[in-house]
Design a protein around this motif. Structure first.
Motif, PDB file in Angstrom:
ATOM      1  N   ASN A 241       0.841  -1.191   0.000  1.00 48.15           N
ATOM      2  CA  ASN A 241       0.000   0.000   0.000  1.00 48.15           C
ATOM      3  C   ASN A 241       0.882   1.248   0.000  1.00 48.15           C
ATOM      4  O   ASN A 241       2.104   1.174   0.141  1.00 48.15           O
ATOM      5  N   GLU A 242       0.241   2.403  -0.116  1.00 45.52           N
ATOM      6  CA  GLU A 242       0.984   3.659  -0.253  1.00 45.52           C
ATOM      7  C   GLU A 242       1.772   3.992   1.003  1.00 45.52           C
ATOM      8  O   GLU A 242       2.906   4.486   0.914  1.00 45.52           O
ATOM      9  N   ALA A 243       1.215   3.734   2.154  1.00 49.75           N
ATOM     10  CA  ALA A 243       1.925   4.041   3.402  1.00 49.75           C
ATOM     11  C   ALA A 243       3.205   3.220   3.501  1.00 49.75           C
ATOM     12  O   ALA A 243       4.269   3.730   3.867  1.00 49.75           O
ATOM     13  N   LEU A 248       9.084   2.826   3.062  1.00 44.86           N
ATOM     14  CA  LEU A 248      10.200   2.068   2.511  1.00 44.86           C
ATOM     15  C   LEU A 248      11.087   2.953   1.640  1.00 44.86           C
ATOM     16  O   LEU A 248      12.324   2.831   1.671  1.00 44.86           O
ATOM     17  N   ALA A 249      10.480   3.851   0.877  1.00 48.33           N
ATOM     18  CA  ALA A 249      11.263   4.748   0.020  1.00 48.33           C
ATOM     19  C   ALA A 249      12.204   5.623   0.846  1.00 48.33           C
ATOM     20  O   ALA A 249      13.371   5.805   0.495  1.00 48.33           O
ATOM     21  N   ARG A 250      11.695   6.152   1.960  1.00 42.50           N
ATOM     22  CA  ARG A 250      12.552   6.985   2.819  1.00 42.50           C
ATOM     23  C   ARG A 250      13.646   6.148   3.486  1.00 42.50           C
ATOM     24  O   ARG A 250      14.748   6.646   3.744  1.00 42.50           O
ATOM     25  N   LEU A 388       8.544  -6.123  -8.640  1.00 38.32           N
ATOM     26  CA  LEU A 388       8.483  -4.683  -8.454  1.00 38.32           C
ATOM     27  C   LEU A 388       7.161  -4.286  -7.814  1.00 38.32           C
ATOM     28  O   LEU A 388       6.146  -4.976  -7.983  1.00 38.32           O
ATOM     29  N   PRO A 389       7.147  -3.171  -7.097  1.00 36.67           N
ATOM     30  CA  PRO A 389       5.863  -2.655  -6.591  1.00 36.67           C
ATOM     31  C   PRO A 389       4.917  -2.367  -7.758  1.00 36.67           C
ATOM     32  O   PRO A 389       5.350  -2.222  -8.905  1.00 36.67           O
ATOM     33  N   SER A 390       3.629  -2.273  -7.453  1.00 38.90           N
ATOM     34  CA  SER A 390       2.676  -1.886  -8.493  1.00 38.90           C
ATOM     35  C   SER A 390       3.077  -0.529  -9.059  1.00 38.90           C
ATOM     36  O   SER A 390       3.776   0.257  -8.410  1.00 38.90           O
ATOM     37  N   LEU A 391       2.633  -0.251 -10.265  1.00 43.54           N
ATOM     38  CA  LEU A 391       3.080   0.955 -10.966  1.00 43.54           C
ATOM     39  C   LEU A 391       2.840   2.245 -10.170  1.00 43.54           C
ATOM     40  O   LEU A 391       3.761   3.062 -10.026  1.00 43.54           O
ATOM     41  N   LEU A 394       5.385   2.270  -7.283  1.00 43.37           N
ATOM     42  CA  LEU A 394       6.749   2.469  -7.771  1.00 43.37           C
ATOM     43  C   LEU A 394       6.967   3.933  -8.138  1.00 43.37           C
ATOM     44  O   LEU A 394       8.017   4.513  -7.834  1.00 43.37           O
ATOM     45  N   GLU A 395       5.996   4.549  -8.787  1.00 47.55           N
ATOM     46  CA  GLU A 395       6.095   5.960  -9.141  1.00 47.55           C
ATOM     47  C   GLU A 395       6.243   6.823  -7.886  1.00 47.55           C
ATOM     48  O   GLU A 395       7.057   7.746  -7.845  1.00 47.55           O
ATOM     49  N   LYS A 396       5.463   6.527  -6.866  1.00 51.47           N
ATOM     50  CA  LYS A 396       5.542   7.277  -5.610  1.00 51.47           C
ATOM     51  C   LYS A 396       6.924   7.142  -4.979  1.00 51.47           C
ATOM     52  O   LYS A 396       7.520   8.120  -4.502  1.00 51.47           O
ATOM     53  N   MET A 397       7.477   5.924  -4.993  1.00 55.60           N
ATOM     54  CA  MET A 397       8.788   5.687  -4.397  1.00 55.60           C
ATOM     55  C   MET A 397       9.889   6.401  -5.173  1.00 55.60           C
ATOM     56  O   MET A 397      10.817   6.971  -4.591  1.00 55.60           O
TER      57      MET A 397
END
Length: 411
Positions: A241-243, A248-250, A388-391, A394-397
């Protein structure tokens, strides 16, 4: 009175000496003769008799294929000329592509973005997958041996004493960047440096142990590597999910941009004479490395033994997709996917061509490399296949890790 008759004037025509005439003819002959010979040799003799279509294209790293002189000649033989606008895969997907016949990002995420946008506008596209090329970490032999001694890499079968390919344990490699080592652990922000793990004084490099990528906001290779790192750091799983994705991106951001966002052409830097001092480990595509080795062997009769590849134990095979936006684009896509000469040339440029059923195959590439005594890349069947994460995630990350939105707003 009788006047004496006046003789009529005569016009004298001077003939050039025969020797001078022959010399003039000889000097004039080579121009048409050479031109005719070139047309015959390149297969373009009949081109003036038929229309040549200029295909407007936006391309990322796979422009290597279309800018190859042999490929250009083969395309011209079929009546195609490709005019390329060069940019990163994600940049291709984000910018306007009206007026273009073809866009060719280097991986599936960018192609999916384009396909979805066109579908929403009720303007569907055709997708072609002429070849594949895995993401790899390119390095130099001394660095690969340092990682091997550390237990983070393993030699793959190859020439005695000098393997060209290694398997990289992604978990151990990322642990080093986070300050974790067998029996040791320190602050995660204080990752190990090369000279700290180099027992034999091979590399003399005080930089942090990281893999350099192209611009994460633009390049598919960088976005894919981000996905690999995220997968490993998330326990060999993609965020749901987005959260989760944002957190994870940070968390992984220091592993990707600690040393700054480098230039977009990582392969060129890696293959340059100063590459080792700029970026000892670089994320590129397999075909870029193999094309270098094929060219090196053809020119010097031997492979470049100082440059080697690290195949991540966690793998993701990139699926470059040629996106046809017009009828001319579709004809080009069909040609490069199905024409035997173009498929063979793709193999000569290091790509893994597809078989007749559309599946990726390395058989032709294996034979080609073996004939030239170039080691053939191999991977083990127990390598983990990354997801890979969903599109949208992945874009958010990518935007978080690369600060892409801030960079766009500042322009």
């Amino acid at each position: 009175m009788n006047r004496p008759a006046t003789a009529e004037p005569r016009l004298t025509v001077t003939r050039p000496p025969r020797r001078r005439l022959r010399r003039a003819l000889v000097s004039a002959l080579p121009v048409p003769v050479v031109g005719l010979a070139l047309l015959v040799a390149t297969g373009n003799l009949l081109l003036p008799l038929r229309q040549v279509v200029t295909v407007e294209a936006k391309m990322a790293s796979k422009r290597d294929f279309f800018q190859d002189p042999v490929v250009e000649r083969l395309l011209m033989k079929h009546g195609f000329r490709v005019h390329i606008t060069n940019m990163g895969s994600r940049e291709i997907a984000k910018q306007d592509y009206e007026g273009y016949d073809v866009v060719f990002p280097s991986g599936q995420p960018a192609a999916d973005l384009i396909s979805r946008e066109r579908a929403r506008a009720n303007r569907p596209v055709l997708l072609y997958r002429p070849f594949v090329s895995p993401i790899v970490l390119a390095t130099y032999r001394d660095y690969a041996e340092v990682l091997t001694a550390e237990g983070a890499a393993k030699r793959l079968p190859g020439p005695a004493g000098k393997p060209m390919y290694y398997t990289l344990d992604m978990r151990k490699f990322l642990d080093l960047a986070r300050g974790k080592r067998a029996g040791e652990r320190r602050d995660p922000g204080n990752g190990y440096r090369w000279d700290e793990i180099d027992r034999d004084d091979r590399v003399r490099n005080g930089n942090k142990i990281l893999a350099q990528t192209s611009d994460i906001c633009e390049a598919n290779s960088a976005g894919t590597y981000l996905g690999l790192v995220a997968f490993v750091e998330h326990g060999n799983d993609a965020p749901d999910n987005e959260a989760e994705a944002e957190q994870l991106a940070r968390q992984i951001k220091p592993l990707l941009v600690e040393q700054g966002l480098p230039s977009s052409e990582r392969a060129e830097t890696y293959l340059s004479p100063d590459g080792q001092s700029i970026a000892p480990v670089t994320v590129i595509y397999e075909h870029q490395f193999l094309a270098h080795q094929i060219g090196h062997e053809a020119e010097k009769g031997a492979t470049d033994d100082e440059r080697v590849l690290l195949y991540p134990s966690t793998r993701f095979v990139t699926e470059p997709q040629l996106v046809a936006l017009t009828g001319d684009g579709a004809r080009l896509g069909e040609l490069v996917t199905e024409d035997p000469e173009l498929q063979h040339r793709a193999m000569e440029l290091g790509f893994r061509a597809r078989n007749s059923t559309g599946g990726a195959t390395g058989d032709g590439l294996t034979r080609f490399l073996t004939e030239r005594q170039i080691p053939v890349p191999t991977t083990f069947s127990d390598d983990t296949r990354a997801v890979l994460p969903s599109l949208p995630l992945l874009e958010k990350m990518i935007e978080i890790v690369g600060d892409c939105q801030d960079r766009t707003d500042s322009r």
